[in-house]
Design an enzyme around this catalytic site. Sequence first.
Site, mmCIF file in Angstrom:
data_model
loop_
_atom_site.group_PDB
_atom_site.id
_atom_site.type_symbol
_atom_site.label_atom_id
_atom_site.label_comp_id
_atom_site.label_asym_id
_atom_site.label_seq_id
_atom_site.Cartn_x
_atom_site.Cartn_y
_atom_site.Cartn_z
ATOM 1 N N ALA A 56 0.802 -1.223 0.000
ATOM 2 C CA ALA A 56 0.000 0.000 0.000
ATOM 3 C C ALA A 56 0.835 1.272 0.000
ATOM 4 C CB ALA A 56 -0.955 0.017 1.194
ATOM 5 N N GLY A 100 5.279 2.954 0.456
ATOM 6 C CA GLY A 100 6.712 2.679 0.465
ATOM 7 C C GLY A 100 7.180 1.943 -0.776
ATOM 8 N N ASP A 144 -2.678 -5.433 2.325
ATOM 9 C CA ASP A 144 -2.088 -4.614 3.383
ATOM 10 C C ASP A 144 -3.154 -4.350 4.443
ATOM 11 O OD1 ASP A 144 -0.297 -2.884 4.776
ATOM 12 O OD2 ASP A 144 0.592 -2.279 2.869
ATOM 13 N N CYS A 178 -5.882 -6.886 4.757
ATOM 14 C CA CYS A 178 -5.490 -8.149 5.391
ATOM 15 C C CYS A 178 -4.358 -7.946 6.383
ATOM 16 C CB CYS A 178 -5.066 -9.160 4.318
ATOM 17 S SG CYS A 178 -4.558 -10.761 4.980
ATOM 18 N N TYR A 182 15.978 -8.264 13.798
ATOM 19 C CA TYR A 182 15.578 -7.993 12.414
ATOM 20 C C TYR A 182 16.512 -8.724 11.455
ATOM 21 C CZ TYR A 182 14.952 -5.371 8.043
ATOM 22 O OH TYR A 182 14.741 -5.011 6.740
ATOM 23 N N LYS A 192 15.715 -11.708 8.561
ATOM 24 C CA LYS A 192 16.075 -11.602 7.150
ATOM 25 C C LYS A 192 17.054 -12.697 6.731
ATOM 26 C CE LYS A 192 13.383 -8.198 6.225
ATOM 27 N NZ LYS A 192 12.224 -8.401 5.326
#
Length: 261
Positions: free
Chosen positions: A14, A16, A37, A64, A152, A156
């Site tokens: 949605a 970025g 989103d 969602c 984070y 990843k």
Amino acid sequence: MQIREKTSLITGGANGIGFLYAHELLRHDAKCVYIMDLDNGDGKEAVQKLEAEFGKGRARFFPCDVTNSEHFTDNFQAVIDTCGQLDILINNAGIMDDSRWDFMIDLNFKALVRGSLLAMDHMGKHNGGNGGTIVNVSSIVGLTPTPFFSIYSGTKHAVVGFSLGLRGSYEKTGVRVLVMCPGITKTPLITECSDKTLEFVQKEDLINGLEKSILQAPEKVASAMIDLIEMGENGAVWVAECNEPPYAIETPHYSAHRKPI
């Protein structure tokens, strides 16, 4: 894969970089882009912008929470019921917030796994599908750790490991699995990150490091995503950083890093 006339689903699309992925797919003549989103108004606005530029019916929004397994599964099926055949999934939804590490693991990794498996079930030739492409979005800190966002970075790394594991199923499924690893990019993920670390992290070092870094334009990552979808081989891991052209990396066997104890 040629993007022309293909249908795509983007989680976290949605705003970025996710929104830019949608824009670039349509600019390269994708048939339709489905955005999944949170239902906070951004998704409807995103679709309005895309349809104003590319025409009615070229974008759809499905509100969602992808961390909710039932909600994600139901909405994924709703996308399939709408488009009939999904060709591309970009698992983009994610945050960088070690202070909310439990939720971040659910979003950055568990939701990505769920999306990949749902796409495999739909696209996979083993299940009567036509094949397709899954792109899982990782990060350069999914390739080398960072002391500032260790959790984070761990999520990843998990994305890369999971994706490379799936690549071995290509002969059976016909589904390419690709990984995009953006470098430091000028988005709120980076510009608002200093208050999202664990309390013992040296925030001054983080801020000083960011000030010395080259923050690439998000459009560069979106352009690299198109190249990856069109040219990437199954299992490809690409890096887009420093406003430079993307490049692929190799993942050597761990024994290549052997050193005496």
